[in-house]
Write a protein that holds these residues in place. Structure first.
Motif, PDB file in Angstrom:
ATOM      1  N   VAL A  57      36.971  40.906  42.216  1.00 37.21           N
ATOM      2  CA  VAL A  57      38.036  40.148  42.879  1.00 37.21           C
ATOM      3  C   VAL A  57      38.871  39.393  41.851  1.00 37.21           C
ATOM      4  CG1 VAL A  57      38.540  38.351  44.569  1.00 37.21           C
ATOM      5  CG2 VAL A  57      36.635  39.927  44.964  1.00 37.21           C
ATOM      6  N   LEU A  93      40.619  42.724  54.105  1.00 33.06           N
ATOM      7  CA  LEU A  93      39.651  42.733  53.010  1.00 33.06           C
ATOM      8  C   LEU A  93      38.618  41.625  53.181  1.00 33.06           C
ATOM      9  CD1 LEU A  93      41.854  43.499  49.867  1.00 33.06           C
ATOM     10  CD2 LEU A  93      40.404  45.057  51.184  1.00 33.06           C
ATOM     11  N   TYR A 149      42.134  45.703  46.417  1.00 36.82           N
ATOM     12  CA  TYR A 149      42.284  44.303  46.008  1.00 36.82           C
ATOM     13  C   TYR A 149      43.462  44.114  45.064  1.00 36.82           C
ATOM     14  CZ  TYR A 149      38.220  42.168  48.207  1.00 36.82           C
ATOM     15  OH  TYR A 149      37.342  41.636  49.130  1.00 36.82           O
ATOM     16  N   TRP A 200      46.570  41.682  46.061  1.00 30.05           N
ATOM     17  CA  TRP A 200      46.950  40.610  45.139  1.00 30.05           C
ATOM     18  C   TRP A 200      48.393  40.790  44.664  1.00 30.05           C
ATOM     19  CZ3 TRP A 200      44.822  36.159  44.777  1.00 30.05           C
ATOM     20  CH2 TRP A 200      43.427  35.966  44.809  1.00 30.05           C
ATOM     21  N   LEU A 237      40.693  36.228  50.131  1.00 28.42           N
ATOM     22  CA  LEU A 237      40.160  37.181  49.162  1.00 28.42           C
ATOM     23  C   LEU A 237      39.001  36.600  48.364  1.00 28.42           C
ATOM     24  CD1 LEU A 237      43.492  38.718  47.809  1.00 28.42           C
ATOM     25  CD2 LEU A 237      41.856  39.798  49.351  1.00 28.42           C
TER      26      LEU A 237
END
Length: 247
Positions: free
Chosen positions: A26, A115, A171, A175, A235
């Motif tokens: 992450v 997510l 991810y 982002w 996240l």
């Protein structure tokens, strides 16, 4: 014809939750997205994804407010244009103009929510469906190629990649949408201050409302920053939980 067992497996693949990704993944994907947004050449290439989300936002809100969508054009310089027919003033036109700059981080926020529930494969398939839906409204060759390539990459990752690669890809993409939605607003105001974007979304909104263009730029920025913070919390939720923190 697909068997009932096959349909069940597909359903489980799409809607089943994947394991929590490693916290390091992450954080690394966040760093990769930040580097892409912050550096010139990677941003110049990846910005096409922001343009797709921007124009998709215009198009979706135009349809939701009853306007007739004429088409979408995506250009190699990462600019875009969405044409719709309807009243040139009023709430529908205002909301359509408002949707563009806030769409990428809001899409990213939706992705972060998926997510956060570990629905990685579902997120990738939703992205493919949205790209295909947008494809039918594209009216230039570069736009068609851009969407086909983007959709093919996402589909290939969702179908062939390992769970770890899927997680890293998803991810990084989310982002990027969250972080990448902020930079265009900064660029917008910089260009406006130099008189190089007299017909920007903010300036058109200023012509339709009592509020000046700078008000709309600030609103874009605030919405995008709130989406970024909320998305980042979603996240990193498992990391914060492991660290003994609560949202």
């Amino acid at each position: 014809m697909m068997s009932i067992d096959g349909l069940g497996d597909l359903w489980d693949t799409l809607f089943g939750a994947q394991p929590d990704p490693p916290p390091l993944l992450v954080l690394i994907t966040a760093a990769v997205a930040l580097v892409v947004v912050s550096t010139r050449l990677p941003w110049r290439i990846a910005r096409n994804a922001i343009t797709i989300a921007h124009e998709g936002g215009h198009a979706l809100v135009a349809l939701l407010t009853g306007r007739k969508l004429r088409g979408i054009r995506l250009h190699s310089d990462t600019s875009g244009l969405t044409l719709s027919a309807g009243r040139p003033t009023g709430p529908g036109m205002i909301l359509t103009l408002l949707a563009g700059y806030v769409a990428p981080p809001l899409v990213g926020l939706g992705g972060a929510w998926l997510l956060g529930g570990n629905r990685i494969t579902l997120l990738l398939w939703v992205a493919v469906v949205l790209l295909l839906a947008m494809l039918v409204m594209i009216r230039n060759a570069f736009g068609v190629v851009s969407l086909l390539v983007t959709g093919a990459v996402v589909l290939a990752v969702s179908w062939y990649a390992t769970p770890q690669v899927q997680a890293a890809f998803a991810y990084t993409g989310v982002w990027f949408l969250l972080l990448g939605g902020v930079r265009p607003v900064v660029e917008l105001q910089r260009l406006r201050s130099r008189g190089r974007m007299p017909a920007s979304d903010a300036d058109q909104l200023a012509g339709l409302t009592p509020f000046p263009a700078f008000f709309w730029v600030v609103l874009f920025a605030l919405v995008n920053l709130v989406a970024l913070v909320a998305g980042a919390l979603l996240l990193t939720g498992s990391i914060l939980t492991d660290a003994g923190l609560t949202l």
